[in-house]
Enzyme design. Structure first.
Site, PDB file in Angstrom:
ATOM      1  N   HIS A 118       0.837  -1.206   0.000  1.00  0.00           N
ATOM      2  CA  HIS A 118       0.000   0.000   0.000  1.00  0.00           C
ATOM      3  C   HIS A 118       0.870   1.253   0.000  1.00  0.00           C
ATOM      4  CE1 HIS A 118      -3.795   2.176   1.328  1.00  0.00           C
ATOM      5  NE2 HIS A 118      -2.859   3.072   1.603  1.00  0.00           N
ATOM      6  N   GLU A 119       1.834   1.294   0.897  1.00  0.00           N
ATOM      7  CA  GLU A 119       2.666   2.491   1.013  1.00  0.00           C
ATOM      8  C   GLU A 119       3.620   2.642  -0.160  1.00  0.00           C
ATOM      9  OE1 GLU A 119       1.651   4.536   3.020  1.00  0.00           O
ATOM     10  OE2 GLU A 119       0.514   3.298   4.407  1.00  0.00           O
ATOM     11  N   HIS A 122       1.915   4.512  -2.887  1.00  0.00           N
ATOM     12  CA  HIS A 122       2.003   5.951  -2.659  1.00  0.00           C
ATOM     13  C   HIS A 122       3.374   6.478  -3.076  1.00  0.00           C
ATOM     14  CE1 HIS A 122      -1.847   6.078  -0.837  1.00  0.00           C
ATOM     15  NE2 HIS A 122      -1.510   5.640   0.355  1.00  0.00           N
TER      16      HIS A 122
END
Length: 220
Positions: A118-119, A122
């Site tokens: 997820h990170e 980003h």
């Protein structure tokens, strides 16, 4: 100025000093990782070891790391910080410090893998769009939609574990992406008063289709 994607607040100033991270500079809360009501959490050493294993064994994470490298934004193991966080914080990404994982919010290896992926999405979005501005609710909505869509956050297994498969199965993945993106954008202080809902609604059609760097949504 460059803004962070989310915040991870240390439980004490000693922890912040030990990690070398000034948590007061991290602007946005990240939605909690893990399952609601989980009573068994991992230690800092356990999560650190799992991050090492994710680097070695997770194809999506390896693909994202390679894509970041090809885009001129290579990151390594030191990009990831594991700490204990306050009750209202789950972890997050900062352009200044990298990925922050809260071991007291994580219960399983799978949760660690999903959090890392997820990170990294980003991080990839910041790499490919140098003008990404998280005071812009539409920018923030797009990267949260992509992270929820591509990280595995909304897999059938994860939705089942959250108890969210009672609705019609068709379209469940997209509903999950919308819901989880909205959770994050709603915590952005620049996106209050209905701005988060509008931004997610506006950006969902375009950003849900954007699977870069993957050729398609992993696992679907």
């Amino acid at each position: 100025p460059t803004h962070s994607m989310s915040t991870a607040a240390a439980e004490s100033s000693e922890q912040a000093s030990a990690s070398g991270i000034d948590y007061s500079k991290l602007d946005y809360l990240e939605q909690k990782y893990g399952q609601k009501g989980s009573h068994v959490t991992l230690s800092r050493d356990e999560v650190s070891a799992m991050v090492d294993k994710v680097f070695q064994d997770s194809p999506p994470v390896q693909y994202l790391l390679q894509s970041l490298k090809q885009g001129g934004c290579a990151v390594g193991r030191t990009f990831f910080h594991v700490t204990r966080c306050a009750d209202d914080v789950g972890g997050g990404f900062s352009t200044d410090y990298g990925v922050i994982l809260c071991h007291n919010k994580l219960s399983t290896y799978k949760e660690v893998e999903l959090a890392v992926a997820h990170e990294l999405i980003h991080a990839y979005d910041f790499c490919r769009a140098r003008d990404l501005d998280l005071t812009n609710c539409h920018h923030h909505a797009c990267t949260e939609i992509r992270a929820a869509n591509l990280s595995g956050d909304c897999s059938v297994y994860q939705e089942f574990a959250r108890g969210n498969l009672s609705e019609a199965f068709v379209g469940q993945h997209k509903r999950c992406v919308r819901r989880r993106a909205l959770l994050s954008v709603s915590l952005n202080p620049y996106c209050q008063g209905g701005k988060a809902e509008q931004a997610v609604a506006d950006m969902l059609p375009k950003c849900f289709r954007d699977t870069d760097p993957f050729p398609r949504v992993p696992g679907l």
